[in-house]
Structures are given as C-alpha cells and as structure tokens.
Design a protein around this motif. Structure first.
Motif, PDB file in Angstrom:
ATOM      1  N   GLU A 197       8.349 -16.353  19.238  1.00 42.37           N
ATOM      2  CA  GLU A 197       9.670 -15.960  19.358  1.00 42.37           C
ATOM      3  C   GLU A 197       9.870 -16.034  21.035  1.00 42.37           C
ATOM      4  O   GLU A 197      10.911 -16.389  21.770  1.00 42.37           O
ATOM      5  CB  GLU A 197      10.271 -14.618  18.935  1.00 42.37           C
ATOM      6  CG  GLU A 197      11.366 -14.390  19.435  1.00 42.37           C
ATOM      7  CD  GLU A 197      11.899 -13.095  18.290  1.00 42.37           C
ATOM      8  OE1 GLU A 197      12.992 -12.499  19.162  1.00 42.37           O
ATOM      9  OE2 GLU A 197      11.320 -12.846  17.359  1.00 42.37           O
ATOM     10  N   VAL A 198       8.636 -15.396  21.704  1.00 46.05           N
ATOM     11  CA  VAL A 198       8.971 -15.225  23.251  1.00 46.05           C
ATOM     12  C   VAL A 198       8.605 -16.538  23.888  1.00 46.05           C
ATOM     13  O   VAL A 198       8.613 -16.615  25.233  1.00 46.05           O
ATOM     14  CB  VAL A 198       7.866 -14.097  23.415  1.00 46.05           C
ATOM     15  CG1 VAL A 198       6.512 -14.580  23.968  1.00 46.05           C
ATOM     16  CG2 VAL A 198       8.275 -13.303  24.729  1.00 46.05           C
TER      17      VAL A 198
ATOM     18  N   THR B 255      14.506 -14.065  27.053  1.00 45.23           N
ATOM     19  CA  THR B 255      13.027 -13.709  26.481  1.00 45.23           C
ATOM     20  C   THR B 255      12.379 -12.428  27.286  1.00 45.23           C
ATOM     21  O   THR B 255      11.995 -11.743  26.600  1.00 45.23           O
ATOM     22  CB  THR B 255      12.205 -14.955  26.427  1.00 45.23           C
ATOM     23  OG1 THR B 255      11.967 -15.267  27.832  1.00 45.23           O
ATOM     24  CG2 THR B 255      12.356 -15.914  25.814  1.00 45.23           C
TER      25      THR B 255
END
Length: 532
Positions: free
Chosen positions: A307-308, A315
């Motif tokens: 996800e990051v 982010t």
C-alpha cells in the motif's frame, strides 16, 4: 426468347502505374515515426525491429505508403525530438508546482554500468503527479560530494532547486551524507527499506526452516522432470497447477511469497518428493506449522509495503499510523505467544527492531505535518499528544508565514480623507489607533490559528476517501492551510518510484540490446516512464 445481347465491356489495360503507391503525407510520416518510437520505448523493443522481415511485412500491410525509417534515423533524429518535446512539457508542469519531493537511488546494469535515478513528485490540480527527471550513468566514485553534485545538476536543469521539501532515499551512508551535509535537504528514510531491514532481521530467527524451503524450491526450478511431476501431481489432486516461487536476497517480501506458495501446495510437494526420491531436506509436521504461523505474522508487513509503495496516491501521511498498527499487531502475538520457540523469537525480534527504528516516528516533522494535514487522520493518528500539539503549532506557523491576506481596512481607503491624510492635526489620533491595532504578523498568526482550529473541528474523512479531493473542495475555506498541504502531502513514503525505474532499465538493457549508449538508455527510460 433470348434477351438483348449486352455489349462486352472493353478490357482495361493494366499498367505499372496502378501498382505505384501514392506518396505519404510528410506530417503523417512524422506522426507514424514518433508512434514507432513510442512503441519501442513502451514495449522495450530494440531499434533493430525495423530491420526484422516480419515487422517490415506487417508494417507494409498496414500502410503501403509508409516508409519505415532506419534504426539510425529513429535513435538519432526521431527519439531525441520526442524526448525534447516531452521534457519541455514536463518542465512547464514543474515550473507551476509550489513544492516537490524527490526520490533517488543507484543501480548497476547488466553491462556493469552504474546508474542513478531521480524522480519528482508534486500536487497538480489536487492530484499526485510523478515524473522521472533523469536516469544517467555515474562515471565517478559514489562519494557523498559527487552524489550531491549530480543531484544539484539535475534539480537546477529542471528549475526545481528552490522547491524541494524532502528527498526520500534508503539509508546508505553516502546518499544520507550528500543530503544532510552537502545539500542540506530534509532526508526522509524510505519506509519500505526500513520494513525490509526489520523483517529480514527477524527472519534470521527461522532461517533453518527458510533454508530448507529454499533448497526444495531451487530443486524444482532446476529439474524439469521434478517440475513436470509436481504439475501432474497437482492435477491428480484436483488442484490448480501453481509454480513455486524463488526469493530474492534483497527483498524480504519475495521470501513471504515463496513461503506462501510453498504452503499452498504442501501436499503435492510432499507426494512429488516421495516419487522422485530426491535427497533433499524435508519439513517436519512441526516445521510446516511454524511456516504457517510465520506467514500469519509477517502478512501485515507485506500488505503495508504494497500500500505504501503507490505513486498516484498520498502515502507519507500513512507512515505513522501504519507503524503504530504494525506494533499493535506484533504486541498481540507477544501477549498470546506461540508454542514454538522460533516463532516467539521472530515476534520478539520484530518488536525490538520496530522500537529501534520507529520509536521516534511521530517526531519526524515532515511526516507528522503530512499526517496532520490529511483530513482522514489529523491529530487522531498520534499516540504521543505532545508530538501532536507540536505538529499543530508548526503547521499553523507555516500557514501564517505564507498568509498573503490583508484586512479589507488596509486595502480600502476613504477618497475624501486622502487630501488631509498627512495633516498634523491627525497625528495624535493616528498614534493612539496605531497602539491599539495588532501588527500584520499578529494578524496573520491569528488568522492561521483560526483556520487551523476550524480545520481540526471538521469531522474526519472516511479512511478510504481521497484526501486531495477533500482539499480541492475545501481549499477556498482553508486557503493558507491548503498551500502548506501541497508542500507536505506531495511527499512519498518510499523510494520505490526510483527502484521501479531500474526494473524498466534492466528490461531495456537486455541481451538483445546491450550495446545501447548511456545517452540512448537515458532517453528510452525517460520516455517509458513519462509518456502518457
């Protein structure tokens, strides 16, 4: 009764002129040439494709009037023209940005040449925008001074030198020194790199099991017979035919994917190894159970890394929350320990490494600012309330510093009073009023504080919502905060954008095209990364 006889149509004379193709319009020729270069850059094709017999035939069938350019024309005329045009367009976009974040990394190619990449990230029309600025050969030693010199050159060429709010890299001492000691830029350590170090250190506690798994996986990749038998066994058991995955030493998540696939096809692996009589280490029932527990524990780290590492979304504002979330998950495993000692040691190592590396994450100012300015999180993301209050004060001060607003009273005047504005009889009154009126600095600070209080009082945005879309609609209300936001939410959490460029560069510098000059590699990578 026969009908009337139709006269026979005279037979047309066939001449060579009927086979002559009409010449192509020069503008269309130019457009097709550029489209060909875009295809070469996008699909990692060699310039020699224009000499391939099959491609020539295919191109001629599509448009007989189109004359394929030579590989020399493509690489020395068409590609530089396309590169310059795209570079100019991107430069105009960067000029309009108020703040940018950079990422950078170094890499060695198949031809043993060392490359450095610089990417740029900023908020444009309330959307995250990312560009590759340069990917070039480093001809000298990778000293801090030389890296700083190259970064200065690149940012000056792009007119971004005075807009840099942060640079995200790994923790290599030379690049950290280049940023801190030479350039005096704010250095943000790559979050994905930190996670990699944490998990790799912890996985040493279960290295014996991982080494067994790796040995078996390598055997199946090496042996065609064993690989075919594994596929056949999976089919016999009514399972999907899945291929085992190998890990990469520099990427902990590749170890996760290897172990995950290994446990998914446990039964076919055991049956196939029994059939092949291979002299390989095998996993005991206990080790199979340990493997499953390892996957459960490190799965959240893989999810966070994925996800990051996004480029098109905000982010940096997630780092503090993700760090605290991972610590809470590991703490639960400590409170409810496994019955297996290797798993206990893995969990303790994860917690120890996270405490060491992320203990002061809420005090990394730019990350804390970004978190506060994300309408999904604000102060609620902080565990340390002192860090939260310091962040609010810092963001408020930044808003006050850029507040251009003046009161209406200062911008308007009475036309009738201008005649006597400097008359002596007004001096006493003006002095008394001046002593009561707050200074411009005090006014700006007061406005910024009111804006911040109103912003914090807004209900939190849904965690899955787009924070930049919220700022787009609310920027007229929070004018100064929205300007600070552009200089914080543009920060990316990882240097993965630079690492992705090296993956592309590796495909460009392949066995089929390993004689490309560094200048051509530079142009091809730039086009591949930045073309719409």
């Amino acid at each position: 009764m026969q009908g009337p006889v139709r006269p026979r149509r005279p037979q047309q004379q066939t001449s060579m002129s009927s086979f002559v193709t009409r010449p192509i319009d020069p503008l269309r020729q130019s457009k097709l040439d550029e489209a060909l270069v875009r295809m070469i850059a996008c699909d990692f094709q060699p310039f020699s494709i224009v000499e391939d017999k099959g491609f020539k035939e295919y191109s001629h069938l599509l448009d007989p009037s189109y004359s394929l350019p030579s590989r020399k024309t493509l690489s020395k005329t068409v590609m530089p023209r396309l590169y310059d045009k795209l570079r100019g367009d991107i430069m105009d976009n960067i000029k309009s940005a108020s703040a940018v974040c950079l990422t950078t990394d170094c890499w060695t190619s198949l031809t043993t040449e060392s490359y450095m990449t610089v990417t740029c990230h900023f908020i444009e029309y309330f959307q995250m925008t990312s560009y590759l600025l340069d990917c070039f050969v480093l001809t000298e030693r990778h000293t801090a001074a030389h890296l700083a010199s190259e970064l200065t050159r690149v940012t000056n060429e792009w007119g971004a030198g005075d807009k840099i709010v942060a640079c995200v890299t790994d923790n290599a001492s030379n690049i950290v020194s280049a940023l801190n000691d030479h350039l005096h830029w704010d250095h943000i350590p790559c979050f994905a790199h930190m996670l990699n170090l944490i998990v790799r250190a912890a996985l040493k506690e279960v290295q014996a099991i991982l080494q067994k798994v790796k040995t078996i996986v390598e055997y199946f990749h090496r042996s065609t017979v064993a690989s075919d038998k594994l596929k056949a066994t999976q089919k016999q058991m009514g399972q999907e035919t899945l291929r085992l995955k190998q890990d990469v030493a520099t990427r902990w998540n590749s170890t996760y994917y290897m172990l995950k696939r290994f446990t998914e096809i446990k039964d076919p692996i055991i049956s196939t190894l029994a059939l092949t009589n291979a002299s390989l280490p095998t996993l005991s029932p206990e080790e199979w159970n340990i493997s499953r527990e390892i996957l459960d524990i490190i799965k959240p780290f893989e999810e966070v890394t994925t996800e990051v590492s996004a480029e098109k979304f905000v982010t940096a504002s997630k780092v503090i929350l993700m760090t605290r979330g991972l610590q809470r998950i590991v703490a639960r495993y400590q409170r409810n320990p496994s019955r297996f000692d290797p798993v206990k040691k893995l969990v303790d190592s994860l917690m120890s490494e996270m405490t060491k590396r992320f203990g002061k994450v809420e005090h990394i100012e730019k990350l804390a600012d970004a978190t506060c300015l994300d309408p999904r999180f604000k102060k609620q993301a902080f565990v340390n309330q002192q860090a939260a209050e310091e962040t609010v004060k810092r963001v408020t001060a930044a808003a006050a510093a850029i507040n251009p607003a003046q009161s209406e009273e200062e911008n308007t005047s009475d036309p009738g009073a201008t005649v006597s504005a400097g008359a002596m009889f007004w001096e006493d009154f003006d002095e008394r009023v001046a002593s009561l009126r707050p200074s411009a600095t005090t006014s700006k600070t007061s406005d910024a504080m009111m804006e911040m209080r109103a912003y914090l009082a807004e209900p939190l945005l849904s965690r899955t919502s787009d924070p930049l879309a919220w700022w787009r609609s609310c920027s007229p209300v929070y004018k100064t905060l929205s300007e600070v936001m552009k200089a914080r939410l543009c920060i990316v959490a990882t240097s993965v954008p630079s690492e992705r460029i090296f993956s592309k560069t590796g495909q460009i510098i392949s066995e089929r095209r390993n004689r490309l000059s560094p200048s051509k590699v530079r142009e091809l990578v730039f086009l591949n990364a930045n073309m719409p």
